[in-house]
Design a protein around this motif. Sequence first.
Motif, PDB file in Angstrom:
ATOM      1  N   LYS A   1     -36.835   6.680 -31.864  1.00  0.00           N
ATOM      2  CA  LYS A   1     -35.435   6.300 -32.098  1.00  0.00           C
ATOM      3  C   LYS A   1     -34.658   6.291 -30.780  1.00  0.00           C
ATOM      4  CE  LYS A   1     -34.355  10.921 -33.819  1.00  0.00           C
ATOM      5  NZ  LYS A   1     -34.259  11.623 -35.092  1.00  0.00           N
ATOM      6  N   LYS A   2     -35.193   6.959 -29.793  1.00  0.00           N
ATOM      7  CA  LYS A   2     -34.614   6.930 -28.446  1.00  0.00           C
ATOM      8  C   LYS A   2     -34.504   5.495 -27.912  1.00  0.00           C
ATOM      9  CE  LYS A   2     -35.581  10.223 -24.688  1.00  0.00           C
ATOM     10  NZ  LYS A   2     -35.130  11.436 -25.374  1.00  0.00           N
ATOM     11  N   LEU A   3     -35.332   4.594 -28.457  1.00  0.00           N
ATOM     12  CA  LEU A   3     -35.379   3.212 -27.956  1.00  0.00           C
ATOM     13  C   LEU A   3     -34.418   2.285 -28.698  1.00  0.00           C
ATOM     14  CD1 LEU A   3     -39.271   2.714 -27.683  1.00  0.00           C
ATOM     15  CD2 LEU A   3     -37.677   3.299 -25.840  1.00  0.00           C
ATOM     16  N   TYR A   4     -33.486   2.864 -29.473  1.00  0.00           N
ATOM     17  CA  TYR A   4     -32.685   1.991 -30.352  1.00  0.00           C
ATOM     18  C   TYR A   4     -31.877   0.960 -29.566  1.00  0.00           C
ATOM     19  CZ  TYR A   4     -28.273   4.386 -29.341  1.00  0.00           C
ATOM     20  OH  TYR A   4     -27.176   4.867 -28.703  1.00  0.00           O
ATOM     21  N   ALA A   5     -31.282   1.377 -28.472  1.00  0.00           N
ATOM     22  CA  ALA A   5     -30.415   0.440 -27.729  1.00  0.00           C
ATOM     23  C   ALA A   5     -31.250  -0.706 -27.159  1.00  0.00           C
ATOM     24  CB  ALA A   5     -29.681   1.180 -26.611  1.00  0.00           C
ATOM     25  N   GLN A   6     -32.446  -0.358 -26.641  1.00  0.00           N
ATOM     26  CA  GLN A   6     -33.334  -1.382 -26.086  1.00  0.00           C
ATOM     27  C   GLN A   6     -33.848  -2.294 -27.191  1.00  0.00           C
ATOM     28  OE1 GLN A   6     -33.496   1.922 -25.315  1.00  0.00           O
ATOM     29  NE2 GLN A   6     -32.935   1.875 -23.156  1.00  0.00           N
TER      30      GLN A   6
ATOM     31  N   VAL B   1     -34.597  -0.501 -37.846  1.00  0.00           N
ATOM     32  CA  VAL B   1     -33.499  -1.408 -37.511  1.00  0.00           C
ATOM     33  C   VAL B   1     -33.583  -2.668 -38.386  1.00  0.00           C
ATOM     34  CG1 VAL B   1     -32.542  -2.907 -35.709  1.00  0.00           C
ATOM     35  CG2 VAL B   1     -33.167  -0.548 -35.160  1.00  0.00           C
ATOM     36  N   GLU B   2     -34.785  -3.213 -38.510  1.00  0.00           N
ATOM     37  CA  GLU B   2     -34.911  -4.451 -39.283  1.00  0.00           C
ATOM     38  C   GLU B   2     -34.579  -4.241 -40.763  1.00  0.00           C
ATOM     39  OE1 GLU B   2     -38.527  -6.811 -38.576  1.00  0.00           O
ATOM     40  OE2 GLU B   2     -38.249  -7.642 -40.582  1.00  0.00           O
ATOM     41  N   ALA B   3     -35.004  -3.096 -41.325  1.00  0.00           N
ATOM     42  CA  ALA B   3     -34.716  -2.821 -42.738  1.00  0.00           C
ATOM     43  C   ALA B   3     -33.210  -2.664 -42.954  1.00  0.00           C
ATOM     44  CB  ALA B   3     -35.453  -1.564 -43.183  1.00  0.00           C
ATOM     45  N   SER B   4     -32.574  -2.005 -42.022  1.00  0.00           N
ATOM     46  CA  SER B   4     -31.127  -1.815 -42.136  1.00  0.00           C
ATOM     47  C   SER B   4     -30.394  -3.154 -42.003  1.00  0.00           C
ATOM     48  CB  SER B   4     -30.666  -0.828 -41.066  1.00  0.00           C
ATOM     49  OG  SER B   4     -29.271  -0.760 -41.050  1.00  0.00           O
ATOM     50  N   LEU B   5     -30.940  -4.015 -41.164  1.00  0.00           N
ATOM     51  CA  LEU B   5     -30.342  -5.346 -40.986  1.00  0.00           C
ATOM     52  C   LEU B   5     -30.427  -6.129 -42.302  1.00  0.00           C
ATOM     53  CD1 LEU B   5     -29.088  -7.227 -38.797  1.00  0.00           C
ATOM     54  CD2 LEU B   5     -31.392  -8.120 -38.389  1.00  0.00           C
ATOM     55  N   LYS B   6     -31.552  -5.970 -42.956  1.00  0.00           N
ATOM     56  CA  LYS B   6     -31.769  -6.656 -44.243  1.00  0.00           C
ATOM     57  C   LYS B   6     -30.727  -6.212 -45.271  1.00  0.00           C
ATOM     58  CE  LYS B   6     -34.369  -9.132 -46.990  1.00  0.00           C
ATOM     59  NZ  LYS B   6     -35.178  -9.084 -48.083  1.00  0.00           N
ATOM     60  N   GLU B   7     -30.484  -4.886 -45.297  1.00  0.00           N
ATOM     61  CA  GLU B   7     -29.472  -4.363 -46.232  1.00  0.00           C
ATOM     62  C   GLU B   7     -28.098  -4.937 -45.932  1.00  0.00           C
ATOM     63  OE1 GLU B   7     -29.590  -0.093 -45.988  1.00  0.00           O
ATOM     64  OE2 GLU B   7     -31.684  -0.064 -46.717  1.00  0.00           O
TER      65      GLU B   7
END
Length: 460
Positions: free
Chosen positions: A29-34, A89-95
């Motif tokens: 999750k440290k890579l979220y911004a990237q 991130v992708e699943a949250s985007l879908k929601e």
Amino acid sequence: MSNRMWGGRFSEGPDAIMEEINASIDFDKKLYAQDIRGSKAHAEMLAARGVLSAADAEAIAAGLDEIGAEIEAGRFTFSRALEDIHMNVEASLKERIGEPAGRLHTARSRNDQVATDFKLWVRDTVDHLHDQLTALMQALLTRAEEHAGTVMPGFTHLQSAQPVTFGHHMMAYVEMFDRDRGRLADARRRLNECPLGAAALAGTSFPIDRHMTAASLGFDRPTANSLDSVSDRDFALEVLAAAAIAAVHLSRLAEEIVIWSSAQFRFVRLSDKFSTGSSIMPQKRNPDAAELVRAKSGRIIGGLNALLIVMKGLPLAYSKDMQEDKEQTFDALASYSLVVAAMTGMIRDMTVNIEAMRAAAGSGFSTATDLADWLVRAGGIPFRDAHHVTGRIVGIAAERGIELADVPLADMQGVDARITEAVYDVLSVDDSVRSRTSYGGTAPANVAAMAALWRDRLGA
Ligand code: ARG
């Protein structure tokens, strides 16, 4: 429940242990911004190439920004069932935006996605470490400027060898940390190629523009081979190798600080801010920060070894083994950053005990080489013979418990008749260091000139 992202072929969900060994979200999750940055660049490129509609790309970008802000604010709930940061991130985007989210992964795989995210993270970290090393060099340089002429014993085998100056000693580390900066800069230059668009391993049939995504993510160019792109972790290994070498330098300096701050040496005194006390011995001031800098080199070197071993047997292209790259790299580079900061604080704050260094510099017959050199210059004696003559004079001094400069002329002449009164001019520690004017030598004038040069390069 089977995984929503790839569950088409599965009827059952994973065992709890499978989920535990497989999930990387706790650390990646440290890579979220990237990850968000990479996805936005990818979507924008897909739209520019007509693979995505402009409306979908806009919805994707807006949704990703929202997710980024939520993670930033600590309001995002990560799910282990979704394995990693990419799928969270992708699943949250879908929601949030529905169907267009499902189009984001066109012409992309998690394999090129993770390589891109991780490279971006390593690159940011390298830039930060580079700046931190510069601050450490500036701290060392300041002490060197103050102590260009402060005499201290120079050691070989930790035995008194020849007098040097404390400024010279500080500048030795400036040189080392500059090479460490150089290694980071070299690694950065080589890593700055973008793997995004290599897809799973073979490239893609979609008309993507890899040059566009590479440029928008600040890379110099796209990587040239799709197999290599998703198999390569050299970039992390190289930075870890640079970190391991720097950690060795930091550990050696830390060890010297431990020695110097002991009651037997008293060359430096660490500030209260960088010392600890003992719960039983009231007199103690322990150099814990220096000891931990020394110890953390083990973790950093360990991180390099661990990743080398993870990578060494992997056939091309991606294998899940490579997920083990992150914790090692995160931990090693966080440790690197911490020890540089701690060392910078110690160096800035420490008090230098000029008298103790001077007294120690004069003991142990440290100017014996000066005596031998004098015999060569004044008496025309071959150095090997001069070495022998000097050894005998040192023997006399040692036997009587006096310093070289206190051996009477008559006794010196008893060893070699060519010795004159003038020899006493070279036997003080100040004369000794002042005479070392060869390029790179310890003469205070040299040290001051070298420090001025570095001040120019580094700034205040
Ligand atoms: N979490 C994975 C990693 O860190 C992402 C890539 C997964 N790719 C795959 N083919 N399973 O390496």
